[in-house]
Motif scaffolding. Structure first.
Motif, PDB file in Angstrom:
ATOM      1  N   ARG A 289       1.037  -1.318   0.044  1.00 49.74           N
ATOM      2  CA  ARG A 289       0.085   0.114  -0.102  1.00 49.74           C
ATOM      3  C   ARG A 289       0.967   1.122  -0.030  1.00 49.74           C
ATOM      4  N   ALA A 290       0.556   2.263  -0.551  1.00 51.28           N
ATOM      5  CA  ALA A 290       1.255   3.478  -0.640  1.00 51.28           C
ATOM      6  C   ALA A 290       1.568   4.288   0.550  1.00 51.28           C
ATOM      7  N   ASP A 291       0.611   3.916   1.601  1.00 51.72           N
ATOM      8  CA  ASP A 291       0.709   4.648   2.680  1.00 51.72           C
ATOM      9  C   ASP A 291       1.351   3.908   3.876  1.00 51.72           C
ATOM     10  N   LEU A 292       1.790   2.871   3.685  1.00 49.14           N
ATOM     11  CA  LEU A 292       2.298   1.589   4.385  1.00 49.14           C
ATOM     12  C   LEU A 292       3.568   1.189   3.794  1.00 49.14           C
ATOM     13  N   PRO A 293       4.558   0.983   4.792  1.00 50.11           N
ATOM     14  CA  PRO A 293       5.754   0.171   4.453  1.00 50.11           C
ATOM     15  C   PRO A 293       5.231  -1.445   3.772  1.00 50.11           C
ATOM     16  N   PRO A 294       5.952  -1.871   2.607  1.00 52.83           N
ATOM     17  CA  PRO A 294       5.574  -2.938   1.958  1.00 52.83           C
ATOM     18  C   PRO A 294       5.672  -4.193   3.210  1.00 52.83           C
ATOM     19  N   ARG A 295       4.800  -5.048   2.937  1.00 55.08           N
ATOM     20  CA  ARG A 295       4.945  -6.304   3.937  1.00 55.08           C
ATOM     21  C   ARG A 295       5.564  -7.637   3.253  1.00 55.08           C
ATOM     22  N   CYS A 296       5.911  -7.331   1.732  1.00 56.28           N
ATOM     23  CA  CYS A 296       6.186  -8.648   1.234  1.00 56.28           C
ATOM     24  C   CYS A 296       7.140  -8.291   0.145  1.00 56.28           C
ATOM     25  N   CYS A 297       8.407  -8.075   0.095  1.00 55.99           N
ATOM     26  CA  CYS A 297       9.455  -7.685  -0.814  1.00 55.99           C
ATOM     27  C   CYS A 297      10.174  -8.583  -1.274  1.00 55.99           C
ATOM     28  N   LEU A 298      10.608  -8.517  -2.498  1.00 53.97           N
ATOM     29  CA  LEU A 298      11.364  -9.761  -3.118  1.00 53.97           C
ATOM     30  C   LEU A 298      12.609  -9.428  -3.494  1.00 53.97           C
ATOM     31  N   SER A 299      13.499 -10.209  -3.524  1.00 56.28           N
ATOM     32  CA  SER A 299      15.052  -9.821  -3.809  1.00 56.28           C
ATOM     33  C   SER A 299      15.324  -9.692  -5.286  1.00 56.28           C
ATOM     34  N   ARG A 300      16.113  -8.924  -5.700  1.00 59.29           N
ATOM     35  CA  ARG A 300      16.176  -8.652  -7.416  1.00 59.29           C
ATOM     36  C   ARG A 300      16.746  -9.935  -8.057  1.00 59.29           C
ATOM     37  N   TRP A 301      17.333 -10.475  -7.256  1.00 57.80           N
ATOM     38  CA  TRP A 301      18.140 -12.122  -7.982  1.00 57.80           C
ATOM     39  C   TRP A 301      17.302 -13.334  -7.274  1.00 57.80           C
ATOM     40  N   TYR A 302      17.678 -14.340  -8.114  1.00 60.07           N
ATOM     41  CA  TYR A 302      16.955 -15.485  -7.507  1.00 60.07           C
ATOM     42  C   TYR A 302      17.937 -16.497  -7.840  1.00 60.07           C
ATOM     43  N   ILE A 303      17.569 -17.609  -7.116  1.00 58.93           N
ATOM     44  CA  ILE A 303      18.492 -18.904  -7.261  1.00 58.93           C
ATOM     45  C   ILE A 303      18.017 -19.694  -8.276  1.00 58.93           C
ATOM     46  N   PRO A 304      18.902 -20.381  -9.118  1.00 62.79           N
ATOM     47  CA  PRO A 304      18.337 -20.905 -10.485  1.00 62.79           C
ATOM     48  C   PRO A 304      17.651 -22.361  -9.918  1.00 62.79           C
ATOM     49  N   ALA A 305      16.913 -22.756 -10.825  1.00 60.81           N
ATOM     50  CA  ALA A 305      15.823 -23.903 -10.310  1.00 60.81           C
ATOM     51  C   ALA A 305      16.772 -25.261  -9.901  1.00 60.81           C
ATOM     52  N   LEU A 306      17.564 -25.490 -10.877  1.00 60.79           N
ATOM     53  CA  LEU A 306      18.453 -26.894 -10.454  1.00 60.79           C
ATOM     54  C   LEU A 306      18.919 -26.760  -8.780  1.00 60.79           C
ATOM     55  N   LEU A 307      19.689 -25.565  -8.808  1.00 63.55           N
ATOM     56  CA  LEU A 307      20.495 -25.497  -7.508  1.00 63.55           C
ATOM     57  C   LEU A 307      19.766 -25.479  -6.503  1.00 63.55           C
ATOM     58  N   ALA A 308      18.255 -24.527  -6.452  1.00 61.92           N
ATOM     59  CA  ALA A 308      17.462 -24.556  -5.303  1.00 61.92           C
ATOM     60  C   ALA A 308      16.851 -26.038  -4.946  1.00 61.92           C
ATOM     61  N   TYR A 309      16.643 -26.574  -6.214  1.00 61.01           N
ATOM     62  CA  TYR A 309      16.073 -28.182  -6.159  1.00 61.01           C
ATOM     63  C   TYR A 309      17.161 -28.949  -5.154  1.00 61.01           C
ATOM     64  N   MET A 310      18.374 -28.799  -5.760  1.00 61.54           N
ATOM     65  CA  MET A 310      19.365 -29.657  -4.886  1.00 61.54           C
ATOM     66  C   MET A 310      19.377 -29.161  -3.331  1.00 61.54           C
ATOM     67  N   VAL A 311      19.446 -28.116  -3.076  1.00 65.52           N
ATOM     68  CA  VAL A 311      19.494 -27.397  -1.742  1.00 65.52           C
ATOM     69  C   VAL A 311      18.279 -28.010  -1.188  1.00 65.52           C
ATOM     70  N   ALA A 312      17.080 -27.883  -1.657  1.00 68.48           N
ATOM     71  CA  ALA A 312      15.812 -28.532  -1.031  1.00 68.48           C
ATOM     72  C   ALA A 312      15.996 -29.992  -0.608  1.00 68.48           C
ATOM     73  N   ALA A 313      16.551 -30.606  -1.670  1.00 68.08           N
ATOM     74  CA  ALA A 313      16.667 -32.037  -1.397  1.00 68.08           C
ATOM     75  C   ALA A 313      17.497 -32.490  -0.134  1.00 68.08           C
ATOM     76  N   ILE A 314      18.679 -31.591  -0.086  1.00 68.42           N
ATOM     77  CA  ILE A 314      19.560 -31.875   1.061  1.00 68.42           C
ATOM     78  C   ILE A 314      18.811 -31.510   2.488  1.00 68.42           C
ATOM     79  N   ILE A 315      17.887 -30.519   2.291  1.00 71.11           N
ATOM     80  CA  ILE A 315      17.193 -30.190   3.620  1.00 71.11           C
ATOM     81  C   ILE A 315      16.183 -31.176   3.810  1.00 71.11           C
ATOM     82  N   GLU A 316      15.361 -31.775   2.906  1.00 71.51           N
ATOM     83  CA  GLU A 316      14.608 -32.797   3.212  1.00 71.51           C
ATOM     84  C   GLU A 316      15.428 -33.957   3.830  1.00 71.51           C
ATOM     85  N   LEU A 317      16.624 -34.194   3.392  1.00 74.16           N
ATOM     86  CA  LEU A 317      17.249 -35.438   3.818  1.00 74.16           C
ATOM     87  C   LEU A 317      17.511 -35.208   5.268  1.00 74.16           C
ATOM     88  N   VAL A 318      18.053 -33.897   5.654  1.00 78.96           N
ATOM     89  CA  VAL A 318      18.220 -33.632   6.958  1.00 78.96           C
ATOM     90  C   VAL A 318      17.040 -33.826   8.132  1.00 78.96           C
TER      91      VAL A 318
END
Length: 376
Positions: A289-318
């Motif tokens: 909203r224009a009159d309030l600080p944003p509640r959900c901002c995004l980074s300008r960069w992103y993690i590539p899909a394959l790398l993100a999936y590999m990290v996620a798989a490691i997290i699930e294993l843990v």
């Protein structure tokens, strides 16, 4: 016939929930055929949407898993709109709890409809029952597909779904509801007619899960969500009020049945005209909203899909090794955010006569007021 159709008794299971509240609101304000609304839920109904209450409303506190405790709620009912469910995406999934509520509970609802002579049952499922990896890859590709193209896997292959747990339990419940179509009622007065609605991800007032979860995550990360899963994902969201309206359309269309015709026994995708966007970008739009600080901002960069999936798989294993559960499945979320999810609602338009009654400008405005509150 006109007199009979103006005095419907409608039972909404899960009527105190997110979608259920909007269904009750529309039954009160936009359905002249209804004279009594019964709400069956684990928690008492509170009118959070400030709707009119001109029609008789009866609140029944009960658990659909306890067949004996909720039996009387079905007596004299003309149609059941079944929304009650355990919505949980935790990892690892609590399959026992999900099956108990979503599968056994739905089986009880069907049994009570047959026993009590309820002729119509509208079941709320989810479009997620059709999300499977495309050609053995990571992501799903649903591009303008109808129900005959975007097929759900067989119930015993629910593990193939992109998101584990909840969608598989809803798929099991779907099969129960669709198999019950045409079952003779115990009172000898006709048959049970059923239909399954599959809305996409829902947003709007009283949303307890989707956008609030992203807001909370953003706040933990200093108001900046890291984008992952690649830059090509697009997901289709539906405003909860439009999904609620589709359930009313289905209720009425089940009155028009004939052998081999009508909507009875069909699954139907429900969407609206909300612009299709990356889920995280969408969350940013509806929480700014224009009159309030944003509640959900995004980074300008992103993690590539394959790398993100590999990290996620490691997290699930843990997680599996430590037995410390997470609120969402890492691999499933990465896969979903990188997927293209765009359903065709032709069947809903033709067979339900469904058209969204809330347009994007209004749905964004309503949702923005809810999501930008200090506390959710």
């Amino acid at each position: 016939m006109a007199e009979e159709s103006s005095s419907e008794v409608i039972l909404v299971t899960g009527g105190s929930g997110f979608l259920g509240q909007h269904i009750v609101k529309l039954l009160q304000e936009k359905d002249p055929k209804v004279r009594e609304i019964r709400i069956l839920d684990l928690k008492p109904y509170v009118n959070h949407l400030d709707h009119k209450e001109q029609k008789l409303m009866k609140m029944i506190v009960g658990d659909i898993v306890d067949l004996e405790a909720v039996r009387e709620a079905f007596r004299g009912v003309d149609c059941v709109i079944h929304c009650a469910a355990l919505v949980s995406y935790s990892f690892p999934p609590d399959k026992e709890a999900l099956d108990r509520v979503n599968v056994t509970g739905t089986r009880n609802v069907v049994s009570l409809c047959v026993e009590m002579g309820v002729p119509r049952l509208v079941f709320c499922s989810t479009s997620e029952v059709t999300l499977t990896p495309y050609m053995g890859g990571i992501h799903a590709m649903i591009i303008n597909q109808t129900e005959s193209k975007a097929l759900a896997p067989s119930c015993d292959k629910g593990w193939k779904l992109l998101l584990p747990g909840y969608p598989a339990s809803k798929l099991g419940a779907e099969n129960i509801v669709l198999a019950a179509n045409g079952r003779p009622l115990s009172n000898g007065h006709g048959q049970l007619h059923t239909v399954v609605l599959r809305p996409t991800l829902l947003y709007g007032e009283q949303d307890p899960h989707l956008v609030p979860s992203l807001i909370h995550l953003s706040e933990k990360m200093d108001s900046s969500l890291v984008r992952f899963g690649g830059s090509g994902g697009r997901q289709q969201m539906t405003y909860v009020g439009n999904a609620a309206w589709a359930h009313l359309c289905a209720k009425d269309k089940l009155l028009v049945t004939c052998p081999g015709g009508g909507i009875a026994g069909l699954p139907i995708f429900i969407t609206d005209d909300t612009p299709v966007d990356d889920l995280l970008i969408f969350a940013q739009k509806v929480t700014t909203r224009a009159d309030l600080p944003p509640r959900c901002c995004l980074s300008r960069w992103y993690i590539p899909a394959l790398l993100a999936y590999m990290v996620a798989a490691i997290i699930e294993l843990v997680v599996m090794m430590t037995r410390i559960p997470l609120s969402v499945p890492p691999c499933g979320i990465v896969a979903y955010l990188g997927s293209i999810v765009l359903y065709n609602r032709l069947r809903a338009s033709l067979h339900l006569n469904y058209m969204p009654i809330f347009q994007p400008d209004e749905t964004y405005s309503r949702s923005n007021k809810y999501y930008t509150k200090k506390k959710l």
